[in-house]
Each structure stands twice: as structure tokens, then as C-alpha cells.
Scaffold this active site. Structure first.
Site, PDB file in Angstrom:
ATOM      1  N   PHE A   1     -60.075  50.196 102.264  1.00  0.00           N
ATOM      2  CA  PHE A   1     -61.147  50.471 103.228  1.00  0.00           C
ATOM      3  C   PHE A   1     -60.767  49.854 104.569  1.00  0.00           C
ATOM      4  CE2 PHE A   1     -64.925  49.820 105.739  1.00  0.00           C
ATOM      5  CZ  PHE A   1     -65.504  51.068 105.656  1.00  0.00           C
TER       6      PHE A   1
ATOM      7  N   ASP B   1     -55.397  43.593 107.120  1.00  0.00           N
ATOM      8  CA  ASP B   1     -56.756  43.825 107.582  1.00  0.00           C
ATOM      9  C   ASP B   1     -57.626  42.705 107.004  1.00  0.00           C
ATOM     10  OD1 ASP B   1     -59.390  44.538 107.875  1.00  0.00           O
ATOM     11  OD2 ASP B   1     -59.100  46.658 107.416  1.00  0.00           O
TER      12      ASP B   1
ATOM     13  N   LYS C   1     -65.950  41.762 112.404  1.00  0.00           N
ATOM     14  CA  LYS C   1     -67.104  41.212 111.703  1.00  0.00           C
ATOM     15  C   LYS C   1     -67.516  39.810 112.185  1.00  0.00           C
ATOM     16  CE  LYS C   1     -67.434  44.381 107.952  1.00  0.00           C
ATOM     17  NZ  LYS C   1     -66.389  45.107 107.263  1.00  0.00           N
TER      18      LYS C   1
HETATM   19  C1  LIG Z   1     -65.885  46.488 107.697  1.00  0.00           C
HETATM   20  C2  LIG Z   1     -64.428  46.713 107.551  1.00  0.00           C
HETATM   21  C3  LIG Z   1     -63.729  47.557 108.442  1.00  0.00           C
HETATM   22  C4  LIG Z   1     -64.412  48.392 109.506  1.00  0.00           C
HETATM   23  O1  LIG Z   1     -65.098  47.635 110.431  1.00  0.00           O
HETATM   24  P1  LIG Z   1     -66.213  48.358 111.351  1.00  0.00           P
HETATM   25  O2  LIG Z   1     -66.611  47.292 112.319  1.00  0.00           O
HETATM   26  O3  LIG Z   1     -67.316  48.767 110.431  1.00  0.00           O
HETATM   27  O4  LIG Z   1     -65.549  49.520 111.981  1.00  0.00           O
HETATM   28  C5  LIG Z   1     -62.362  47.660 108.283  1.00  0.00           C
HETATM   29  N1  LIG Z   1     -61.711  46.989 107.325  1.00  0.00           N
HETATM   30  C6  LIG Z   1     -62.348  46.187 106.446  1.00  0.00           C
HETATM   31  C7  LIG Z   1     -61.565  45.462 105.413  1.00  0.00           C
HETATM   32  C8  LIG Z   1     -63.731  46.032 106.523  1.00  0.00           C
HETATM   33  O5  LIG Z   1     -64.358  45.266 105.630  1.00  0.00           O
END
Ligand SMILES: *Cc1c(COP(=O)(O)O)cnc(C)c1O
Length: 400
Positions: free
Chosen positions: A140, A225, A254
Site C-alpha cells: 500500500f 515507505d 502522516k
Molecule cells: C497512508 C499511507 C500512504 C499514503 O498516504 P496518503 O497521505 O494517504 O496519501 C502511503 N504509504 C503507506 C505505507 C501508508 O500507510
């Protein structure tokens, strides 16, 4: 208005791209949130780990108000007095050389894709438009077209194509599969150190270390990520530290603002970000003084108030308490720090029902996929508060 009226407004006028629990929140402080009728709930989701510092942290509130009264947006056409100090503090904290600020997590991931593709063409000499990036099954990384194009989740993709090419998908947790997928056109490997949305999937020990070695050997970029796992969530500043490695490029978002304001960033240890020339990339709001000021304070409180150590300690405690629960519904309990997943057996009837029943008892969490309940409270949670949560979790996992 009563809760039902608020819900009705959302349902009538909003697109239905979410299926939230029906709790209408209006106030929050630390680990607690309150609904429009004044009912109190423990937040065990933390806005998908964006509110690591706790709701409405008073020091971040203060910074936000003060900066909002001074200067909020210049665009990058001009410089501002928050950006440079933010870069320096962030680089020092994360031992990075360069930063590129964006707004959302997905935007930062898109930024990395652009950067390493260009790095591949300019530095590695890969033929034009042939760059390949290795990604993992059940990843994700956000919701843009390029990113969902390499998702393996049918619902994320179906009906939204066509998608950009250049991504090779390998199983998560299998370093040999990464090595086998490398071609002369590979520029990078993009993965989450722990797959949060997939259900808190922790790869086997040594995986990140092996992938890092494979990337070094083949002169390709390792991109982690850490949007969800970073900034203390797993009990370290970055989840990569559990394996004693450093990614070449790290993506954060985040909790970078403690949940106050959208800000994300690409951190680079090699000169990957150096490939960007003026005009190559940008964002009107990226690097704005309000976001930078808020992020500076959000990082400060994370460190000064020992939230990362607390995440480690409280995470260990929470996990051990969960493992003491004997319930026929539990299939597996996984976690690192305060990123915890409880996977239920299929016969349990889905995690959603458990989240609904926990809500009724004053604890908010959310299912991820069908059968996993994710517990990820703010990193300021105490032992007594975990005990409070455990009473409710245990009763819900035992009743039915
Ligand atoms: C939440 C998340 C994203 C995307 O972030 P947004 O601010 O919602 O675009 C990407 N990678 C990971 C691992 C996430 O948890």
C-alpha cells in the site's frame, strides 16, 4: 444536530468512498476523542498513525496558531524562513542529506518514482522510458493512478485503468524474489518495512538486510515507505532500525505533522534527489511555512517527550497482554511497537463486527482487510490505559 443528522449529511452530499464507523467526533485530546454527544472513546487508530503525538498536542497547537498568524503560504516561487530550518532539523534527526517536501503520502511516493526513474536515466544510463521498479505484493503506497497501477488489491485497481508501465511485483518477505526480478533496467526496490494496510505483515528477520545488500550489489536504490511505520510507530524512529539498515531513500508523511496539517517528505541519503532540476517537480503547498513550522514542533515533541521509547515499551506490554487472551476467534497476533494486528479466524465473521462492538465499549479501532483488527494508539498511551483497553478487547474477543 444529532449524530444521525451528521451522518445523513455525509451520506447525502459526500461520495461514498469510505465506510466509517458511525461515530461523529468533535473533540480530541491525547489518546481520547469525544463525539458530538460528549461520549468519550480511546482512539486506537490514530488516524492511520498520523496522530502519533496524540490529539491536539498543546505545543503543536501553539505553533500552528502562531505560524498561522504570521505567514501560511508563499509557494516555492519565494523562500520562507521555516523551510531551511525544517530541512536541517529533519536531516539531522534522520541522518539524511536531502529533503523534498510534499503534502500527502501518495504525492511523496510519486515524487520518489520520478526521482529514481530520472536517476536511472541520468546516472545509470538506462535507455529512455525503460526504467523498472520492483514492488511487493499486498503493498500500500497510496491512491494515485501510478501507485494503484502496481497494487495487487483488486478493489484498488478495478475500473481505474489504464496504468503506467515499469513496475515488477514480487512476493513480500522473499529477498531471493527481489534478486530474481532485477534486470539491467531496474532502478529501485520500493517497499514497506512492515505492511500496515495489508494487515500488519512483518517480514522474516533479515529480509530488509538482505534486500539492502542485493540493492547495493546491483547498484539500485532501496526505497522504504515509512509513511505508516516511521516516526516512532514501531518503537524506533524508523522501522528499518530493527534490522540495522539505512534505506537510500525514505518516504515519510502522516505523523510528520502530528495530524495537524498534510505534509510528507522524501528523504534521500544518496544523491537521488540531486537529479531534480528547477522545474522538474513541484507543488503549490509543498514546503509551505505553516506545514514546516508545525512539522518542526511535531518532531520536537516526538523526541523530547520520549514517545518513541514509550512506543517500544507500551507496544511490548500491549502485545504481551493480547497474547494472554485465549479466544477461539484469534488466528494470530502480530506487532512491532504500537503497530499491532490481531488476525481473526474466518469463522469469526469478520473484524468489522468486533470493531463495532469495541466502539460500543468506548474503544475506536478499524478493521484492515476482512479479518484483521489493527491497534495503533497514539504513542503517548500509558500502561494503565492499555489495561483499560485490554478489559474491553478481552471481553469483545470472548463474547458473541
Ligand atoms: C497512508 C499511507 C500512504 C499514503 O498516504 P496518503 O497521505 O494517504 O496519501 C502511503 N504509504 C503507506 C505505507 C501508508 O500507510
Amino acid at each position: 444536530m444529532n449524530p444521525q443528522q451528521y451522518i445523513q449529511l455525509e451520506e447525502t452530499f459526500g461520495a461514498h468512498n469510505y465506510k466509517p464507523l458511525d461515530v461523529v467526533l468533535s473533540r480530541g485530546r491525547g489518546i481520547w476523542v469525544y463525539d458530538v454527544e460528549g461520549n468519550k472513546y480511546m482512539d486506537c487508530l490514530s488516524a492511520y498513525s498520523a496522530v502519533n503525538q496524540g490529539h491536539c498536542h498543546p505545543k503543536i497547537v501553539k505553533t500552528m496558531i502562531e505560524q498561522a498568524q504570521k505567514l501560511t503560504l508563499t509557494s516555492r516561487a519565494f523562500r520562507n524562513d521555516q523551510l531551511g530550518p525544517f530541512y536541517k532539523e529533519l536531516c539531522e534527526l534522520t541522518r539524511s542529506h536531502k529533503v523534498l517536501p510534499m503534502n500527502s503520502g501518495a504525492e511523496a511516493v510519486e515524487t520518489v518514482i520520478k526521482a529514481i526513474r530520472k536517476w536511472g536515466y541520468k546516472v545509470k544510463g538506462i535507455p529512455r522510458d525503460r526504467a523498472e521498479i520492483i514492488v511487493c505484493e499486498n503493498n500500500f503506497h497510496g491512491r494515485t493512478i501510478a501507485i494503484i497501477g502496481f497494487s495487487t488489491e483488486a478493489q484498488y485497481r478495478d475500473g481505474f485503468g489504464p496504468y503506467p508501465a515499469g513496475f515488477n511485483i514480487v512476493p513480500f518477505g522473499d529477498a531471493a524474489a527481489v534478486e530474481a526480478a532485477i534486470t539491467p533496467h531496474t532502478v529501485g526496490v520500493l517497499l514497506e518495512p512492515i505492511q500496515g494496510e495489508a494487515g500488519v505483515i512483518i517480514p522474516p528477520p533479515g529480509y530488509l538486510k538482505d534486500v539492502k545488500a542485493i540493492c547495493e550489489k546491483n547498484d539500485i536504490v532501496l526505497i522504504l515507505d515509512e509513511i505508516q511505520t516511521g516516526l516512532g510507530r514501531t518503537g524506533k524512529l524508523f522501522a528499518e532500525e530493527h534490522e540495522g539498515i539505512e534505506a537510500d531513500v525514505t518516504v515519510i508523511g502522516k505523523a510528520l505533522s502530528g495530524g495537524f496539517y498534510p505534509i510528507s517528505a522524501v528523504l534521500s541519503n544518496k544523491e537521488v534527489l540531486g537529479v531534480f532540476m528547477p522545474g522538474d517537480h513541484g507543488s503549490t503547498f509543498g514546503g509551505n511555512p505553516l506545514a514546516c513550522a508545525v512539522a518542526r514542533t511535531a518532531l520536537k515533541v516526538l523526541i523530547q517527550e520520549n514517545m518513541i521509547e514509550n512506543a517500544q515499551k507500551m507496544g511490548d506490554y500491549f502485545l504481551s497482554q493480547l497474547k494472554n487472551v485465549h479466544s477461539p476467534f484469534i488466528k494470530e497476533i502480530r506487532g512491532k511497537g504500537l503497530l499491532i494486528g490481531v488476525e481473526l479466524v474466518p469463522e469469526a465473521g469478520g473484524a468489522r463486527g468486533f470493531c463495532e462492538r469495541l466502539k460500543a465499549k468506548g474503544l475506536l479501532c478499524k478493521e484492515t482487510h476482512e479479518n484483521v483488527i489493527r491497534f495503533a494508539p497514539p504513542l503517548v498511551i500509558t500502561k494503565a490505559q492499555i489495561d483499560w483497553a485490554m478489559e474491553r478487547i478481552e471481553s469483545v474477543l470472548k463474547e458473541r
